[in-house]
Design a protein around this motif. Structure first.
Motif, mmCIF file in Angstrom:
data_model
loop_
_atom_site.group_PDB
_atom_site.id
_atom_site.type_symbol
_atom_site.label_atom_id
_atom_site.label_comp_id
_atom_site.label_asym_id
_atom_site.label_seq_id
_atom_site.Cartn_x
_atom_site.Cartn_y
_atom_site.Cartn_z
ATOM 1 N N LEU A 105 0.861 -1.191 0.000
ATOM 2 C CA LEU A 105 0.000 0.000 0.000
ATOM 3 C C LEU A 105 0.891 1.231 0.000
ATOM 4 O O LEU A 105 1.647 1.453 0.937
ATOM 5 C CB LEU A 105 -0.924 0.007 1.221
ATOM 6 C CG LEU A 105 -1.790 1.266 1.346
ATOM 7 C CD1 LEU A 105 -3.239 0.897 1.607
ATOM 8 C CD2 LEU A 105 -1.285 2.189 2.458
ATOM 9 N N ARG A 106 0.812 2.023 -1.068
ATOM 10 C CA ARG A 106 1.638 3.218 -1.159
ATOM 11 C C ARG A 106 0.943 4.387 -0.482
ATOM 12 O O ARG A 106 -0.251 4.631 -0.683
ATOM 13 C CB ARG A 106 1.958 3.568 -2.617
ATOM 14 C CG ARG A 106 2.967 4.725 -2.728
ATOM 15 C CD ARG A 106 3.590 4.791 -4.108
ATOM 16 N NE ARG A 106 2.630 5.174 -5.131
ATOM 17 C CZ ARG A 106 2.889 5.118 -6.435
ATOM 18 N NH1 ARG A 106 4.070 4.669 -6.841
ATOM 19 N NH2 ARG A 106 1.971 5.482 -7.316
ATOM 20 N N GLY A 144 4.969 8.444 -0.139
ATOM 21 C CA GLY A 144 5.731 7.629 -1.082
ATOM 22 C C GLY A 144 6.185 6.301 -0.510
ATOM 23 O O GLY A 144 6.532 5.375 -1.260
ATOM 24 N N ASP A 145 6.197 6.175 0.835
ATOM 25 C CA ASP A 145 6.509 4.885 1.445
ATOM 26 C C ASP A 145 5.476 3.849 1.019
ATOM 27 O O ASP A 145 4.286 4.160 0.868
ATOM 28 C CB ASP A 145 6.481 4.987 2.976
ATOM 29 C CG ASP A 145 7.699 5.697 3.552
ATOM 30 O OD1 ASP A 145 8.659 5.927 2.792
ATOM 31 O OD2 ASP A 145 7.683 6.013 4.759
ATOM 32 N N ILE A 146 5.920 2.609 0.862
ATOM 33 C CA ILE A 146 5.016 1.511 0.518
ATOM 34 C C ILE A 146 4.952 0.550 1.701
ATOM 35 O O ILE A 146 5.959 -0.084 2.054
ATOM 36 C CB ILE A 146 5.486 0.772 -0.745
ATOM 37 C CG1 ILE A 146 5.526 1.739 -1.938
ATOM 38 C CG2 ILE A 146 4.571 -0.412 -1.054
ATOM 39 C CD1 ILE A 146 6.185 1.152 -3.171
ATOM 40 N N VAL A 147 3.803 0.463 2.337
ATOM 41 C CA VAL A 147 3.622 -0.429 3.482
ATOM 42 C C VAL A 147 3.586 -1.874 2.983
ATOM 43 O O VAL A 147 2.748 -2.232 2.146
ATOM 44 C CB VAL A 147 2.324 -0.101 4.245
ATOM 45 C CG1 VAL A 147 2.149 -1.049 5.434
ATOM 46 C CG2 VAL A 147 2.324 1.354 4.712
ATOM 47 N N VAL A 148 4.496 -2.701 3.498
ATOM 48 C CA VAL A 148 4.551 -4.109 3.069
ATOM 49 C C VAL A 148 4.257 -5.072 4.214
ATOM 50 O O VAL A 148 3.992 -6.253 3.987
ATOM 51 C CB VAL A 148 5.914 -4.443 2.425
ATOM 52 C CG1 VAL A 148 6.087 -3.682 1.120
ATOM 53 C CG2 VAL A 148 7.076 -4.142 3.376
ATOM 54 N N ASP A 151 -1.885 -5.493 -0.738
ATOM 55 C CA ASP A 151 -2.801 -4.580 -1.429
ATOM 56 C C ASP A 151 -3.653 -3.872 -0.391
ATOM 57 O O ASP A 151 -3.452 -4.037 0.822
ATOM 58 C CB ASP A 151 -3.671 -5.329 -2.448
ATOM 59 C CG ASP A 151 -4.449 -6.496 -1.829
ATOM 60 O OD1 ASP A 151 -4.582 -6.546 -0.575
ATOM 61 O OD2 ASP A 151 -4.910 -7.366 -2.585
ATOM 62 N N MET A 152 -4.607 -3.076 -0.846
ATOM 63 C CA MET A 152 -5.461 -2.312 0.052
ATOM 64 C C MET A 152 -6.253 -3.214 1.000
ATOM 65 O O MET A 152 -6.359 -2.946 2.201
ATOM 66 C CB MET A 152 -6.437 -1.452 -0.773
ATOM 67 C CG MET A 152 -7.390 -0.622 0.061
ATOM 68 S SD MET A 152 -6.613 0.836 0.741
ATOM 69 C CE MET A 152 -6.437 1.796 -0.751
ATOM 70 N N MET A 153 -6.806 -4.310 0.471
ATOM 71 C CA MET A 153 -7.645 -5.174 1.296
ATOM 72 C C MET A 153 -6.839 -5.855 2.392
ATOM 73 O O MET A 153 -7.290 -5.945 3.544
ATOM 74 C CB MET A 153 -8.348 -6.219 0.418
ATOM 75 C CG MET A 153 -9.413 -7.023 1.158
ATOM 76 S SD MET A 153 -10.733 -6.007 1.866
ATOM 77 C CE MET A 153 -11.557 -5.461 0.367
#
Length: 411
Positions: free
Chosen positions: A345-346, A364-368, A377-379
């Motif tokens: 999720l960015r 800009g961080d991407i939560v992994v 993903d979002m879900m």
């Protein structure tokens, strides 16, 4: 009084321009946005003088284009309602004298090509005034929320399409609608579908534009509702040469197309994504991508042209993705990038004084990873978030450029 005189002057200027010089100098998308998102309209909150001035302006634009009035009184369809005290309750449109009610105004025009079916093209024009419920602004003083992107941009594209479609693509009639009450729960569009001014059984499909003013450098454009009729996914793809399209099949979403999908009408909804100024005073005219808005208007026109000889589109129900959204008691305090289609999720924005900001997360961080849960993903992000309560502590892992960063989170 000065505000009112300014508004009347601008309306007279635009009306004169469109009536006498339309063929040489038509009103531009930028000019429409500039009027609707001016401070003088004080944020166009439903039922206020500013919203009424915006409604009058839109009606004058419809009239200058030679469109037929299709409200219940001229171009206007008013509806009165009592604000909800519970977000899950039904809106009461039938109110008694003396109740604390609000009156919204839909603005409706018709282009009659003497065709069997009608395409509905809509965009909401109300916004949050000085910061009504839904505002994300946390400043101490009240400030005007002009809503240039949300949704003067959609109305300006609607007016551009109304001008472009005159005497073209005559296989359908066109109903152009500027909705009131969207920010309070899709009230204007919902009211119209229950009190239509045309025969809705003859509605071919509905196009909705909500926040189409901030096309980014990568030209990402979200198009929702592609699953609501079998041909729509193909048409969206076949007419695209400019955009990185993010498709969603569902006809349900947080904008007015949902009201028409719920009336078994195929829908397409166009959206350029959220941003840090969403529902804040910073959503102003100078931040819009006007070239991008013109390109979007052309793209929608091309889709309509492609469908002109297809007759009435069959309706198809889609999976309601919102029903799968888990409930959660806490928030991270980030604005997701809804147009991001990579893994994780960015983050498109960080809210003040929330867990993400305190943990040092950045736009800009991407939560992994959140806690023990991978975020793909979002879900999956929302499922992970739903497992936490206020006061819980955990760790979040993000990708920042080529690096992975881990931070402590306290909800």
């Amino acid at each position: 009084m000065k505000n009112l005189l300014f508004i009347l002057f601008l309306m007279l200027f635009v009306a004169c321009k469109t009536n006498s010089e339309e063929k040489q100098t038509p009103v531009t998308i930028k000019e429409d946005v500039t009027f609707l998102a001016d401070d003088k309209l004080e944020g166009r909150q439903t039922g206020t003088d500013g919203e009424k001035a915006a409604a009058a302006y839109i009606a004058s634009r419809f009239q200058s284009l030679g469109l037929e009035a299709k409200g219940t009184k001229d171009y206007f369809q008013t509806f009165s309602f009592k604000p909800k005290t519970d977000p899950h309750q039904e809106v009461n449109y039938t109110v008694k004298d003396g109740d604390s009610t609000i009156t919204g105004t839909n603005v409706i025009a018709f282009l009659n090509n003497k065709a069997e079916n009608t395409i509905i093209i809509g965009a909401h024009y109300d916004h949050l005034g000085y910061g009504a419920e839904g505002s994300l602004f946390r400043g101490e003083s009240q400030e005007i929320h002009n809503g240039a992107d949300d949704n003067a941009s959609g109305v300006a594209v609607l007016l551009n399409l109304a001008m472009t479609l005159k005497e073209k693509n005559t296989g359908n009639n066109y109903l152009f609608m500027a909705f009131s009450g969207e920010e309070m729960g899709l009230l204007g569009s919902n009211y119209f579908t229950k009190n239509p001014t045309i025969d809705l059984s003859k509605a071919n499909y509905m196009i909705n534009m909500d926040m189409v003013g901030r096309l980014k450098q990568d030209s990402t454009l979200a198009v929702y509702g592609v699953g609501t009729s079998p041909i729509l996914k193909h048409v969206v793809k076949a007419n695209n040469s400019k955009f990185n399209i993010i498709e969603k099949e569902s006809g349900v979403g947080p904008s007015d197309h949902t009201s028409f999908y719920n009336s078994d009408i195929p829908v397409l909804h166009f959206f350029t994504g959220q941003h840090e100024d969403y529902h804040k005073p910073g959503d102003d005219t100078e931040k819009l991508n006007y070239e991008g808005m013109n390109t979007i208007a052309t793209y929608i026109f091309d889709i309509i042209s492609d469908l002109d000889d297809n007759g009435k589109l069959p309706f198809r129900k889609t999976k309601n993705e919102s029903e799968e959204v888990p409930r959660f008691k806490v928030g991270l305090g980030v604005i997701p990038d809804y147009l991001y289609d990579g893994g994780g999720l960015r983050i498109d924005g960080i809210s003040e004084d929330k867990p993400a900001q305190k943990a040092g997360l950045q736009k800009g961080d991407i939560v992994v990873k959140l806690g023990d849960s991978l975020v793909t993903d979002m879900m999956s992000y929302m499922r992970a978030l739903s497992t936490f309560d206020t006061g819980d502590k955990t760790k979040v892992k993000v990708k920042r450029g080529d690096d992975e960063v881990e931070a402590d989170i306290e909800f």
